[in-house]
Design a protein around this motif. Structure first.
Motif, PDB file in Angstrom:
ATOM      1  N   GLN A 155       0.839  -1.198   0.000  1.00  0.00           N
ATOM      2  CA  GLN A 155       0.000   0.000   0.000  1.00  0.00           C
ATOM      3  C   GLN A 155       0.879   1.256   0.000  1.00  0.00           C
ATOM      4  O   GLN A 155       0.621   2.196  -0.749  1.00  0.00           O
ATOM      5  N   GLU A 156       1.922   1.252   0.823  1.00  0.00           N
ATOM      6  CA  GLU A 156       2.836   2.389   0.844  1.00  0.00           C
ATOM      7  C   GLU A 156       3.513   2.563  -0.516  1.00  0.00           C
ATOM      8  O   GLU A 156       3.653   3.680  -1.015  1.00  0.00           O
ATOM      9  N   GLN A 157       3.918   1.462  -1.122  1.00  0.00           N
ATOM     10  CA  GLN A 157       4.543   1.520  -2.442  1.00  0.00           C
ATOM     11  C   GLN A 157       3.583   2.153  -3.457  1.00  0.00           C
ATOM     12  O   GLN A 157       3.980   3.004  -4.252  1.00  0.00           O
ATOM     13  N   TYR A 158       2.333   1.751  -3.411  1.00  0.00           N
ATOM     14  CA  TYR A 158       1.321   2.307  -4.309  1.00  0.00           C
ATOM     15  C   TYR A 158       1.205   3.819  -4.127  1.00  0.00           C
ATOM     16  O   TYR A 158       1.222   4.576  -5.092  1.00  0.00           O
ATOM     17  N   TRP A 159       1.085   4.253  -2.875  1.00  0.00           N
ATOM     18  CA  TRP A 159       0.922   5.681  -2.616  1.00  0.00           C
ATOM     19  C   TRP A 159       2.156   6.464  -3.051  1.00  0.00           C
ATOM     20  O   TRP A 159       2.051   7.530  -3.646  1.00  0.00           O
TER      21      TRP A 159
END
Length: 97
Positions: A84-88
């Protein structure tokens, strides 16, 4: 406050080949944030553990997150949070911790 570019680079040699894991922190122009860097940055795995998984990845059909969860180095929940952090980050959002 502005984030500056910093690099996390680890190099080691195994059987006459050099493996290099390199990534850069995200800023407004950097959308290539690697999952391994996020996990190391969060102290969920060590650089050595990341490099071992990266060395094993070419002989496996699994992605790095799958390898790390299979080896029980991270949990499914930790993987999901890191993804999720990578996506953001890839979409230009700053993660403030």
């Amino acid at each position: 406050m502005q984030l500056s570019d910093t690099s996390l680079t680890t190099t080691h040699t195994t059987k006459d080949e050099t493996c290099k894991a390199s990534s850069t922190t995200a800023n407004s122009n950097d959308h290539d944030v690697r999952l391994g860097w996020i996990l190391v940055n969060k102290n969920l795995i060590s650089e050595d553990q990341l490099n071992t998984a990266l060395n094993n990845q070419p002989t496996s059909s699994q992605q790095i997150g799958e390898l790390l969860t299979e080896q029980q180095l991270i949990s499914e929940q930790q993987l999901q949070q890191a993804l999720q952090e990578q996506y953001w980050r890839r979409n230009g959002y700053w993660i403030i911790e």
